[in-house]
Design a protein around this motif. Structure first.
Motif, PDB file in Angstrom:
ATOM      1  N   ILE A  55     -36.320  -2.098   5.185  1.00  0.00           N
ATOM      2  CA  ILE A  55     -35.747  -1.239   5.988  1.00  0.00           C
ATOM      3  C   ILE A  55     -36.326   0.261   5.638  1.00  0.00           C
ATOM      4  O   ILE A  55     -36.568   0.428   4.154  1.00  0.00           O
ATOM      5  CB  ILE A  55     -34.109  -1.096   5.889  1.00  0.00           C
ATOM      6  CG1 ILE A  55     -33.530  -0.246   6.648  1.00  0.00           C
ATOM      7  CG2 ILE A  55     -33.941  -1.102   4.612  1.00  0.00           C
ATOM      8  CD1 ILE A  55     -31.993  -0.094   6.701  1.00  0.00           C
ATOM      9  N   THR A  56     -36.583   1.155   6.299  1.00  0.00           N
ATOM     10  CA  THR A  56     -37.029   2.323   6.103  1.00  0.00           C
ATOM     11  C   THR A  56     -35.801   3.562   6.295  1.00  0.00           C
ATOM     12  O   THR A  56     -35.403   3.306   7.461  1.00  0.00           O
ATOM     13  CB  THR A  56     -38.458   2.680   6.904  1.00  0.00           C
ATOM     14  OG1 THR A  56     -39.375   1.705   6.636  1.00  0.00           O
ATOM     15  CG2 THR A  56     -38.868   4.102   6.467  1.00  0.00           C
ATOM     16  N   PHE A  57     -35.716   4.125   5.261  1.00  0.00           N
ATOM     17  CA  PHE A  57     -34.812   5.265   5.577  1.00  0.00           C
ATOM     18  C   PHE A  57     -35.213   6.676   5.617  1.00  0.00           C
ATOM     19  O   PHE A  57     -36.278   6.866   4.863  1.00  0.00           O
ATOM     20  CB  PHE A  57     -33.775   5.396   3.935  1.00  0.00           C
ATOM     21  CG  PHE A  57     -32.946   4.104   3.972  1.00  0.00           C
ATOM     22  CD1 PHE A  57     -31.838   3.814   4.792  1.00  0.00           C
ATOM     23  CD2 PHE A  57     -33.347   3.150   2.963  1.00  0.00           C
ATOM     24  CE1 PHE A  57     -31.277   2.386   4.628  1.00  0.00           C
ATOM     25  CE2 PHE A  57     -32.647   1.979   2.674  1.00  0.00           C
ATOM     26  CZ  PHE A  57     -31.530   1.887   3.558  1.00  0.00           C
ATOM     27  N   ARG A  58     -34.771   7.333   6.697  1.00  0.00           N
ATOM     28  CA  ARG A  58     -35.330   8.720   6.726  1.00  0.00           C
ATOM     29  C   ARG A  58     -35.129   9.708   5.633  1.00  0.00           C
ATOM     30  O   ARG A  58     -36.041  10.522   5.357  1.00  0.00           O
ATOM     31  CB  ARG A  58     -34.725   9.197   7.979  1.00  0.00           C
ATOM     32  CG  ARG A  58     -35.494  10.610   8.532  1.00  0.00           C
ATOM     33  CD  ARG A  58     -34.761  10.965   9.904  1.00  0.00           C
ATOM     34  NE  ARG A  58     -34.970   9.917  10.962  1.00  0.00           N
ATOM     35  CZ  ARG A  58     -36.038   9.844  11.782  1.00  0.00           C
ATOM     36  NH1 ARG A  58     -37.189  10.652  11.516  1.00  0.00           N
ATOM     37  NH2 ARG A  58     -36.108   9.011  12.732  1.00  0.00           N
ATOM     38  N   THR A  59     -34.059   9.478   5.003  1.00  0.00           N
ATOM     39  CA  THR A  59     -33.609  10.245   3.985  1.00  0.00           C
ATOM     40  C   THR A  59     -32.691   9.757   2.680  1.00  0.00           C
ATOM     41  O   THR A  59     -32.365   8.491   3.079  1.00  0.00           O
ATOM     42  CB  THR A  59     -32.573  11.447   4.475  1.00  0.00           C
ATOM     43  OG1 THR A  59     -31.319  11.161   5.094  1.00  0.00           O
ATOM     44  CG2 THR A  59     -33.381  12.410   5.549  1.00  0.00           C
ATOM     45  N   ASP A  66     -29.381   8.863   3.937  1.00  0.00           N
ATOM     46  CA  ASP A  66     -29.238   7.618   4.658  1.00  0.00           C
ATOM     47  C   ASP A  66     -28.967   6.397   3.938  1.00  0.00           C
ATOM     48  O   ASP A  66     -28.437   5.724   4.177  1.00  0.00           O
ATOM     49  CB  ASP A  66     -30.254   7.713   5.684  1.00  0.00           C
ATOM     50  CG  ASP A  66     -30.049   8.572   6.701  1.00  0.00           C
ATOM     51  OD1 ASP A  66     -29.149   9.162   6.742  1.00  0.00           O
ATOM     52  OD2 ASP A  66     -31.162   8.824   7.784  1.00  0.00           O
ATOM     53  N   ARG A  67     -29.809   6.471   2.809  1.00  0.00           N
ATOM     54  CA  ARG A  67     -30.020   5.398   1.944  1.00  0.00           C
ATOM     55  C   ARG A  67     -28.549   5.181   1.195  1.00  0.00           C
ATOM     56  O   ARG A  67     -27.919   3.916   1.410  1.00  0.00           O
ATOM     57  CB  ARG A  67     -31.100   5.523   0.877  1.00  0.00           C
ATOM     58  CG  ARG A  67     -31.170   4.286   0.170  1.00  0.00           C
ATOM     59  CD  ARG A  67     -32.239   4.275  -0.974  1.00  0.00           C
ATOM     60  NE  ARG A  67     -31.918   5.369  -1.841  1.00  0.00           N
ATOM     61  CZ  ARG A  67     -32.657   6.640  -2.168  1.00  0.00           C
ATOM     62  NH1 ARG A  67     -33.852   6.648  -1.386  1.00  0.00           N
ATOM     63  NH2 ARG A  67     -32.269   7.447  -2.872  1.00  0.00           N
ATOM     64  N   PHE A 121     -26.017   4.028   3.665  1.00  0.00           N
ATOM     65  CA  PHE A 121     -26.112   2.203   4.135  1.00  0.00           C
ATOM     66  C   PHE A 121     -25.678   1.385   3.002  1.00  0.00           C
ATOM     67  O   PHE A 121     -25.072   0.660   3.351  1.00  0.00           O
ATOM     68  CB  PHE A 121     -27.609   2.179   4.395  1.00  0.00           C
ATOM     69  CG  PHE A 121     -28.178   0.627   4.308  1.00  0.00           C
ATOM     70  CD1 PHE A 121     -28.155   0.073   5.678  1.00  0.00           C
ATOM     71  CD2 PHE A 121     -28.506  -0.075   3.210  1.00  0.00           C
ATOM     72  CE1 PHE A 121     -28.556  -1.266   5.917  1.00  0.00           C
ATOM     73  CE2 PHE A 121     -28.789  -1.424   3.590  1.00  0.00           C
ATOM     74  CZ  PHE A 121     -28.733  -1.899   4.825  1.00  0.00           C
TER      75      PHE A 121
END
Length: 226
Positions: A144-148, A151-152, A155
């Motif tokens: 999964i790729t987090f924008r910031t 966000d991580r 999540f």
């Protein structure tokens, strides 16, 4: 033959780490004799036999057949697993203990959990194989790729809350004194580990520097290289 053999005995781990024996284990994913192995690894048959005896003594290779060749009995051996993993149990006195850490965001706690998972799964697989039973497991693997970073963190918070809700819904915590491996309600205990970590970065391919233009100012070029 197991898909993965988990090595717990320190002496077996030491035997498996010898480069020649590692090569022999790789060659013995298919059955073979000492004579056949000698040709593959480029060693005298007597030397190969010495290494085979050490591997067989630790259960890393197994006798699968014997065949007569004149007055000689040729032993056919095969690795006990297609690949091997050394369990932290081989270094029990210095193996990481998850209970030493309490921070869910600690990389060391994640590593300790992974270490415990290897150790426990190794023992479970061995027990299931001996009992000729299927071992019920489940795992999820993805990226999964987090924008910031925010966000991580969000999540992780939501994932923790979701898992907690599921645990509360399905956990059997009834009355009574549970036996080892069983819950208070008589059900079977299971270990739950949810892990999230960055993927390894791959090195960018090297590209050759562009050829300088014939009109490039030498002094400017020297300045760029400083």
């Amino acid at each position: 033959m197991l898909d993965i053999g988990v090595i717990e005995d320190p002496a077996a781990a030491e035997a498996s780490l010898d480069p020649i024996r590692t090569r022999i284990l790789r060659e013995l994913t298919e059955p073979g004799s000492a004579t056949q192995l000698a040709a593959k690894v480029g060693l005298p048959r007597q030397k190969v036999n010495y290494h085979l005896k050490a591997l067989e003594r630790h259960g890393l290779v197994e006798l699968v057949a014997e065949r007569r060749k004149g007055n000689v009995t040729e032993r056919i051996l095969q690795a006990s697993a297609a690949s091997y993993l050394i369990s932290p149990a081989a270094l029990a006195s210095v193996a990481p203990d998850p209970h030493r850490f309490s921070d869910r965001f600690s990389a060391f706690w994640l590593l300790a959990l992974a270490s415990r998972t290897v150790q426990e799964m190794g023992r479970l697989i061995t027990g299931a194989a001996a009992a000729q039973q299927h071992l019920a497991t489940f795992a999820i693997d993805g990226e999964i790729t987090f924008r910031t970073a925010a966000d991580r963190a969000a999540f992780a918070e939501e994932l923790g809350a979701a898992v907690t809700r599921l645990v509360d819904k399905y956990h059997d915590g009834g009355p009574g004194t549970p036996a080892e491996g069983a819950s208070a309600g008589g059900g079977r205990k299971h270990r739950l580990v949810v892990a999230l970590h960055p993927t390894l970065k791959t090195a960018a391919p090297k590209t050759a520097p562009p050829n300088p233009s014939p009109n490039t100012n030498p002094s400017a070029k020297e300045q760029d290289n400083d």
